[in-house]
Design an enzyme around this catalytic site. Structure first.
Site, short mmCIF file in Angstrom:
data_model
loop_
_atom_site.label_atom_id
_atom_site.label_comp_id
_atom_site.label_asym_id
_atom_site.label_seq_id
_atom_site.Cartn_x
_atom_site.Cartn_y
_atom_site.Cartn_z
N SER A 162 -0.03 0.85 3.96
CA SER A 162 0.58 -0.45 3.71
C SER A 162 0.85 -0.61 2.20
O SER A 162 1.50 0.24 1.61
CB SER A 162 -0.34 -1.55 4.24
OG SER A 162 0.36 -2.74 4.38
N ASP A 332 4.36 -0.27 14.86
CA ASP A 332 4.29 -1.02 13.60
C ASP A 332 5.66 -1.64 13.32
O ASP A 332 6.63 -0.93 13.06
CB ASP A 332 3.90 -0.05 12.47
CG ASP A 332 3.72 -0.75 11.12
OD1 ASP A 332 4.07 -1.94 10.99
OD2 ASP A 332 3.22 -0.08 10.19
N HIS A 365 0.67 -2.33 12.98
CA HIS A 365 0.48 -1.92 11.60
C HIS A 365 -0.98 -1.58 11.30
O HIS A 365 -1.27 -0.64 10.56
CB HIS A 365 0.97 -3.05 10.70
CG HIS A 365 0.89 -2.76 9.23
ND1 HIS A 365 1.58 -1.71 8.66
CD2 HIS A 365 0.20 -3.36 8.22
CE1 HIS A 365 1.31 -1.69 7.35
NE2 HIS A 365 0.49 -2.67 7.06
#
Lengths: 401, 218
Positions: A162, A332, A365
């Site tokens: 991320s 995601d 995610h």
């Protein structure tokens, strides 16, 4: 939410937190992308494992938006297990018997590194909105100073998911000679309009809370906890997938058999989100949330290189020496596979050394933090291949993984 | 994805070293200079890449369509990306590799000519292998049975085959001529993967079950 207003009002006592810290930028302040300078400033960090004699086995872990440097430690505020114990540790893919693992709290953060909740040396009072706006590149500059301080010339690997993945990409682009292998996970080279939009919702929730007090809440002994909790709730949805939400909660009711025809948390999913919001405010500073989300919004590697991402991977016109392994997750939607693939295409165009895997999962995610054996096997294999190439000796202790 | 061979993954023995690699792959490997840069398109489970990396110190990369193959490669420490040769090759700069390998996959491409042109653009050399549809057994099947040939190596029925652009050795030689591709080396293999010829004339087209070519842009 009124019934569940969090009770924590004391600011986090960062001076008393476990871990290491170093004062940087004292003799020469660190220049920021904004044009301002930062310094002196503190970087809080943790290390695991042992640095080898030729200092070639260091792995830098970059944490995500609301993460910190307690990768393997029990969290000093929440008491929860370290956030990446699935990935890192003895015998794990990033094996602390073999590698020297470093993770630092990003600047702008609130777990010991200098950020808006820390005292401004000029005034002795919390920075608040007087803290300069920082970028992903600024976070990485601070990490580079830490690595220099530790006497490490080249990191064996930089890994993160991320926002951590953004830092990994930035490391490879800013300091290609100082990174042997880069593992950007569930990330992108640019923060999308949709992601900026979600961040803006979070920031507006914080700033709409009267307790935010124009960002000066720490000086007024106030806390925008409701705003921060709502920001976290909205963001948390983006970390999951519709399938995962349905699987976990469906339309199940919370401690009741029928709906109440009111606005209590009738549904389990509501209760879960409220819990996420409330527990978050205990460990996070609202202004830090503003600053760090902003840093992500400003991230655009291609724009920094004449609009063509390939140029980011052609230092001095030559293919980057960094070996890349990108990983994305099929469900995601915050950092979808196509964004990783765009980075892969740019790396191909630069004739760089790259591996790329999309992991099939319904966990969204957040999958990068969870138990995903296929994902972990890929990271293990990639690192072992790199270690062999780099001439790193095998693990110091024989251990059955 | 090697379209012709679905035998399971790389025969890694207990030592972590590959057992002897498939003969057709060995012939490809023998064409490659040690220490060179190589891109294997449709690298499957990475058998050739693994062999070249460890035995010839080759800086090898791969593209593989199937995620399963990609996972198996990356887990072995190979640099492989999931991708489609027909859309992704255009990204690579010209001359980026010493060799670009396309093993037993040309006949499954939607546009074999465009792919061939990309191969010799990206690589100083291209190594291409494919099954020869001019092989006498195939000719005989079509002649005698009047049905689309199904052989041990080409075990698909016409309605399920991924091999949509079969060609003969003569057809391929003709395509190379049209594309300005020069043939540097030729190896014609029989059914037992024995090299039966180094020429690509009419006899080779009859006797060869598959062909391996080393190509170069003229």
């Amino acid at each position: 939410m009124s019934a569940s207003k969090p009770s924590a009002t004391a600011p986090i006592d960062t001076a008393g937190l476990p871990g290491k810290r170093v004062r940087l930028g004292a003799d020469r302040p660190m220049p920021l992308d904004s044009g301002l300078d930062l310094g002196p400033f503190t970087v809080a960090y943790q290390t695991y494992g042992t640095l080898n004699a030729d200092r070639s086995n260091a792995v830098l872990v970059c944490h995500a938006l609301t993460g910190d440097h307690y990768v393997l430690d029990r969290h000093p505020v929440t008491g929860k297990a370290g956030w990446w114990e699935q990935m890192i540790g003895p015998g794990k893919p990033v094996d602390t018997d073999r590698y020297f693992v470093i993770c630092s709290n990003v600047i702008g953060g609130c777990m010991g590194s200098t950020g808006p909740a820390e005292a401004d040396p000029a005034t002795g009072r919390p920075y608040g909105l007087n803290f300069p706006v920082i970028t992903i590149a600024d976070m990485v500059r601070a990490q580079k100073l830490l690595i220099d301080h530790l006497g490490i010339e080249q990191l064996f690997a930089v890994i993160g998911g991320s926002m951590g993945g953004m830092q990994v990409l930035q490391w490879a682009v800013s300091y290609p000679e100082a990174v042997y292998a880069a593992i950007p996970i569930a990330t992108a080279s640019i923060h999308s309009a949709q992601n900026i939009a979600f961040h803006e919702v979070g920031r507006q929730a914080i700033m709409a809370d009267p307790e935010w007090a124009g960002g000066d809440y720490l000086n007024q002994d106030r806390r925008p906890q409701r705003g921060l909790a709502v920001a976290r709730m909205a963001a948390h949805i983006t970390y999951l997938s519709e399938t995962a939400l349905h699987r976990k909660f469906g339309r199940n009711l919370q401690d009741r058999t029928t709906v109440t025809y009111g606005f209590d948390a009738d549904f389990q999913v509501e209760s879960y989100l409220r819990h996420q919001g409330i527990s978050f405010v205990e460990r996070f500073d609202a202004n830090s949330y503003l600053y760090i989300t902003r840093a992500m919004d400003y991230f655009d590697l291609a724009a920094d290189h004449g609009g063509a991402l390939v140029n980011a991977f052609l230092p001095n016109g030559k293919p980057t020496p960094v070996r890349f392994c990108l990983v994305s997750f099929s469900s995601d939607w915050l950092f979808p596979t196509r964004e990783s693939r765009a980075v892969v295409h740019a790396l191909n165009a630069a004739a760089a050394n790259v591996s790329f895997v999309e992991v099939e999962t319904d966990k969204g995610h957040d999958a990068f933090l969870l138990d995903e054996p296929e994902f972990h096997q890929v990271i293990r294999g990639f690192l072992e291949g790199c270690a062999e190439h780099r001439g790193l000796t095998a693990r110091r202790h024989a251990r059955t993984a | 994805m090697t379209v012709l061979d679905d035998r399971p993954a790389s025969a890694l023995n207990g030592t972590g070293r590959p057992a002897d690699i498939r003969i057709d792959l060995r012939l490809v490997a023998d064409m490659v200079e040690p220490g060179s840069r190589l891109l294997d398109i449709g690298c499957g489970d990475g058998q050739l890449l693994y062999h070249l990396t460890h035995e010839k110190n080759v800086d090898g990369r791969g593209i593989e369509l199937s995620m399963d193959g990609v996972h198996r490669c990356v887990k072995q420490g190979l640099s492989v990306i999931q991708g489609d040769a027909e859309t992704d090759l255009k990204d690579y700069p010209s001359g980026a590799f010493d060799y670009v390998v396309l093993g037993q996959t040309l006949q499954a491409m939607r546009e074999p000519r465009a792919v061939l042109e990309q191969l010799v653009r990206i690589g100083k050399y291209a190594i291409v292998s494919f099954p020869n549809f001019g092989y006498w057994r195939i000719r005989l099947q079509l002649l005698l049975q009047g049905r689309m040939p199904v052989t041990q190596r080409l075990g698909y029925q016409w309605w399920e085959t991924p091999n949509i652009h079969f060609c003969t050795i003569a057809d391929f030689v003709d395509l190379c001529r049209r594309c300005g591709v020069s043939i540097e080396r030729t190896m014609i293999l029989d059914r037992a993967d024995r090299v039966v010829s180094h020429k690509h004339g009419r006899l080779a087209n009859l006797l060869g079950e598959q062909a391996v070519f080393l190509l170069k842009r003229r």
